[in-house]
Design an enzyme around this catalytic site. Structure first.
Site, PDB file in Angstrom:
ATOM      1  CG  LEU A  17       5.863  14.512   8.939  1.00 48.36           C
ATOM      2  CD1 LEU A  17       7.113  14.803   8.892  1.00 48.36           C
ATOM      3  CD2 LEU A  17       5.611  13.332   7.531  1.00 48.36           C
ATOM      4  CG  ASP A  36       1.655  18.533  19.421  1.00 45.46           C
ATOM      5  OD1 ASP A  36       1.707  19.507  19.162  1.00 45.46           O
ATOM      6  OD2 ASP A  36       1.679  17.707  18.286  1.00 45.46           O
ATOM      7  CG  ASP A  56       7.845  25.392  24.455  1.00 42.62           C
ATOM      8  OD1 ASP A  56       8.689  24.955  23.336  1.00 42.62           O
ATOM      9  OD2 ASP A  56       7.167  26.569  24.536  1.00 42.62           O
ATOM     10  CB  CYS A  83       7.535  14.659  14.072  1.00 37.46           C
ATOM     11  SG  CYS A  83       7.937  13.034  13.693  1.00 37.46           S
ATOM     12  CB  SER A 145      12.902  19.533   4.965  1.00 36.38           C
ATOM     13  OG  SER A 145      12.368  20.009   3.850  1.00 36.38           O
ATOM     14  CE1 TYR A 158      10.546  23.495   7.748  1.00 33.95           C
ATOM     15  CE2 TYR A 158      11.371  23.045   5.626  1.00 33.95           C
ATOM     16  CZ  TYR A 158      10.662  22.557   6.631  1.00 33.95           C
ATOM     17  OH  TYR A 158      10.085  21.314   6.621  1.00 33.95           O
ATOM     18  CB  THR A 193       1.540  17.113   7.066  1.00 36.61           C
ATOM     19  OG1 THR A 193       2.153  18.641   6.471  1.00 36.61           O
ATOM     20  CG2 THR A 193       2.498  16.314   6.645  1.00 36.61           C
TER      21      THR A 193
END
Length: 252
Positions: A17, A36, A56, A83, A145, A158, A193
């Site tokens: 994403l 990233d 991080d 993301c 999500s 999650y 993904t």
């Protein structure tokens, strides 16, 4: 809000994403800083207008330094799209015993606290930009999500982290309203993904069959398209938008 000639931060920007969003914003003329981990950046595609920064998101000092870089790009920092995230699964009580507490904490630390960390430090820099029409200065988009609402078996960690993102949306929008910063959240369904790269075509087709319409998995570029629309639509604020083909996930 105009995207061209502004700076944007996209976390998790080396793949999935984040990579799609970084490329889309760069195509609209933004100077994009894709945050990233170093390992992710090594294999990331080279895209005009996208600069990769090893960060991080759970480390306040690393995030502060990276945000400072984005804010010093010579164009106003207006956009943040969070993301970065992980999605391991484990039952609360499984064959190997109770859920690993360290794993639970890690998921919440990256998905929820990491997003809050970037949101907070970037918001401070956005407030220092010149106000636009109606006092607008920028927009921050977090990623939840549909698991925040329909968490399945094995998704306790999650779903908790993404539920936190949903709960953060409105108070963050209210907190930052006086500074002209909008805050919204996208809650994707099942997206094609790298997380799904290891599963079989048969399993992937089974996931797609459960989506009412369209009967397929979502694409990262559709997430990027929605993020771009949110950025450009100045009256959207404090809302969570599901992008899921009207999928409501079953327990397993």
């Amino acid at each position: 809000m105009q995207i061209k000639d502004t700076a944007a931060i996209v976390t998790g920007g080396a793949s999935g994403l984040g990579a799609a969003t970084a490329a889309a914003l760069a195509a609209q003329g933004a100077k994009v800083f894709a945050f990233d981990l170093p390992a992710g950046i090594e294999g990331a595609p080279q895209v005009d207008g996208v600069e990769y920064v090893a960060v991080d998101v759970t480390d306040p000092e690393q995030v502060q330094a990276a945000v400072d870089t984005a804010a010093g790009a010579g164009v106003p920092l207006r956009t943040v799209v969070n993301c970065a995230g992980i999605g391991p699964s484990m039952r609360i009580l499984g064959k190997k015993g109770p859920h690993d507490l360290a794993l639970y904490a890690k998921v919440v630390q990256i998905n929820l606290i990491g997003s809050f960390n970037v949101l907070t430090l970037a918001a401070e820099k956005i407030t220092q930009t010149q106000a636009l029409e109606d006092g607008a200065r920028g927009v921050i988009i977090n990623t939840a999500s549909i698991a925040a609402y329909d968490g399945q078996i094995g998704q306790a960690a999650y779903a908790s982290s993404k539920g936190g993102i949903v709960g953060l949306t409105l108070p963050a929008a209210r907190d930052l309203a006086q500074h002209g910063i909008r805050v919204l959240t996208i809650a994707p369904g099942i997206v094609e993904t790298p997380m799904l790269a290891t599963v079989s075509d048969e399993f992937r087709e089974g996931l797609a069959a459960g989506v009412p319409f369209p009967k397929r998995l979502a694409r990262p570029d559709e997430y990027a398209q929605l993020a771009q629309m949110i950025i450009e639509h100045d009256y959207l604020n404090g809302e969570v938008i599901r992008m899921d083909g009207s999928l409501r996930m079953a327990p397993r």
